[in-house]
Motif scaffolding. Structure first.
Motif, short mmCIF file in Angstrom:
data_model
loop_
_atom_site.label_atom_id
_atom_site.label_comp_id
_atom_site.label_asym_id
_atom_site.label_seq_id
_atom_site.Cartn_x
_atom_site.Cartn_y
_atom_site.Cartn_z
N THR A 190 0.85 -1.20 0.00
CA THR A 190 0.00 0.00 0.00
C THR A 190 0.89 1.26 0.00
OG1 THR A 190 -0.06 0.04 2.42
CG2 THR A 190 -1.83 -1.19 1.28
N ASP A 191 0.23 2.39 -0.29
CA ASP A 191 0.96 3.68 -0.20
C ASP A 191 1.28 3.97 1.27
OD1 ASP A 191 0.50 3.79 -2.89
OD2 ASP A 191 -1.04 5.37 -2.78
N ILE A 192 2.49 4.48 1.48
CA ILE A 192 2.87 4.85 2.85
C ILE A 192 3.42 6.28 2.87
CG2 ILE A 192 3.38 2.45 3.46
CD1 ILE A 192 6.39 3.27 3.32
N THR A 193 3.27 6.91 3.99
CA THR A 193 3.89 8.24 4.20
C THR A 193 5.31 8.01 4.68
OG1 THR A 193 1.77 9.24 4.77
CG2 THR A 193 3.78 10.38 5.49
N THR A 247 5.06 11.25 12.58
CA THR A 247 3.99 11.13 11.58
C THR A 247 4.49 11.36 10.17
OG1 THR A 247 3.40 13.47 11.80
CG2 THR A 247 2.29 11.91 13.27
N GLY A 248 5.66 12.00 10.03
CA GLY A 248 6.19 12.32 8.71
C GLY A 248 5.46 13.48 8.05
N VAL A 249 4.78 14.33 8.85
CA VAL A 249 3.95 15.41 8.31
C VAL A 249 4.52 16.77 8.74
CG1 VAL A 249 1.63 16.44 8.34
CG2 VAL A 249 1.90 13.96 8.28
N PHE A 250 4.56 17.71 7.78
CA PHE A 250 4.87 19.11 8.05
C PHE A 250 3.56 19.86 8.21
CE2 PHE A 250 4.93 23.39 6.22
CZ PHE A 250 5.82 24.04 7.05
N THR A 251 3.42 20.66 9.30
CA THR A 251 2.22 21.44 9.56
C THR A 251 2.56 22.92 9.50
OG1 THR A 251 1.37 19.69 10.99
CG2 THR A 251 0.34 21.86 11.18
N PRO A 265 4.44 5.31 -3.24
CA PRO A 265 3.35 4.46 -3.75
C PRO A 265 3.64 2.96 -3.51
CG PRO A 265 4.05 6.05 -5.40
CD PRO A 265 5.08 6.07 -4.32
N ALA A 266 2.58 2.18 -3.53
CA ALA A 266 2.72 0.72 -3.38
C ALA A 266 3.54 0.17 -4.55
CB ALA A 266 1.34 0.06 -3.35
N GLY A 267 4.41 -0.81 -4.24
CA GLY A 267 5.25 -1.43 -5.24
C GLY A 267 6.54 -0.68 -5.52
N ASP A 268 6.73 0.54 -4.97
CA ASP A 268 7.98 1.30 -5.18
C ASP A 268 8.81 1.30 -3.90
OD1 ASP A 268 7.28 1.88 -7.76
OD2 ASP A 268 6.40 3.85 -7.29
N SER A 269 10.06 1.63 -4.07
CA SER A 269 10.97 1.68 -2.90
C SER A 269 11.94 2.86 -3.05
CB SER A 269 11.73 0.37 -2.78
OG SER A 269 12.60 0.19 -3.89
#
Length: 316
Positions: free
Chosen positions: A202-205, A223-227, A293-297
């Protein structure tokens, strides 16, 4: 004939008498009336003998009176002459003294004239010096006027510079105030030191765990998020690397739930990187993050091959 001889003898006697008076031999007291009368009597006796007429006696008396009068006048004249001689002597003495005084005065006058000449010479020198001093004063006045003009111009420039300095200081203070009011927002991150991340189903952050800078604590490694702390324009950039061969590698940048940027690369050789960047207008509370995205690295190690950067350009 005898009368004439007697008259002539009488005249000679009278002349001798006068001559004796003038020579100092006889004085007015030496000849008395008695002597004159005796002479006349002698002449009278002779005249009686010669029958001289009475008129001759009257003439003789007149002559006698004339002789006496002349002798008195002569005595008075001598007295006056002595007085005149004394006065002349006094005048000569005064004249000598006056001449001596005149000589002293002339000497003093000569000295005074020499002093006057020296003073005139000194006065001329002083006038020359005064003229030179006046010329110097005029030059100094001109130089002072020029200096005053230059000082005035310099003061005007100084006033302008001070005004500009004040304006600049005000601008600096305003910028400082604005800068103080503006939040400090900037971050620079590395992904991991573990090598390959993915592929996943699956897609991951992506959570960038290596924090180089994080001013304002605007990025959360958990969380890997910029606010966004404020509304403004923000700049973001990232670089990713994949170690696989003949594989697509994609990374997406999201603004809230909207994908706004995609970096894609397909290479037959591994360890190939891709970079991208953009500027976003964010509202306060908006979030930005990277999605794998899923399937990428992606690949990262101690060399920091996959990074994520961002900062606030200016508030809005």
């Amino acid at each position: 004939m005898r009368c004439a001889a007697a008259f002539l003898a009488l005249l000679l006697c009278l002349y001798w008498t006068v001559a004796q008076g003038e020579s100092g031999g006889l004085t007015g007291n030496d000849i008395t009336q008695t002597e004159v009368q005796s002479e006349i009597l002698g002449v009278k006796s002779t005249s009686d003998q010669t029958n001289i007429t009475p008129d001759i006696w009257a003439e003789l008396k007149e002559l006698r009176d004339m002789v006496i009068e002349h002798r008195v006048e002569l005595r008075n004249s001598k007295s006056k002459m002595e007085k005149l001689e004394q006065e002349i002597t006094a005048i000569q003495t005064r004249l000598t003294a006056s001449e001596s005084k005149n000589a002293v005065l002339e000497s003093k006058m000569t000295d005074s004239e020499n002093v006057v000449k020296e003073l005139q010479s000194e006065n001329t020198e002083l006038e020359s010096k005064i003229n030179a001093s006046e010329n110097v004063m005029e030059e100094l006045k001109k130089e002072n006027t020029d200096l005053q003009s230059r000082v005035t111009a310099s003061e005007d420039k100084t006033t302008v510079l001070e005004a500009r300095m004040d304006a600049s200081e005000n601008e600096v203070e305003e910028l400082k105030r604005q800068n103080a009011d503006r939040p400090k927002v900037a971050f620079s991150l590395g992904l991991t030191d573990d090598g390959d991340i993915g592929p996943f189903n699956t897609d991951i952050t992506l959570k960038f765990s290596k924090v180089f800078t994080n001013f304002g604590q605007v990025y959360s490694p958990t969380t890997g998020v910029f606010t966004a702390p404020v509304r403004g324009a923000y700049y973001f950039s990232f670089t990713t690397m994949d170690s696989r061969n003949n594989a697509f590698r994609n990374v997406f940048l999201y603004h809230n739930d909207k994908r706004v940027l995609c970096s894609t690369n397909n290479s037959a050789n591994g360890y190939e990187g891709v970079s991208n960047s953009l500027v976003l207008q964010l509202e306060k509370g908006d979030v930005v993050y990277l999605v794998l995205p899923a399937g990428d690295s992606v690949f990262d190690d101690a060399a920091d091959r996959t990074i994520f950067n961002g900062f606030l350009l200016f508030p809005l």
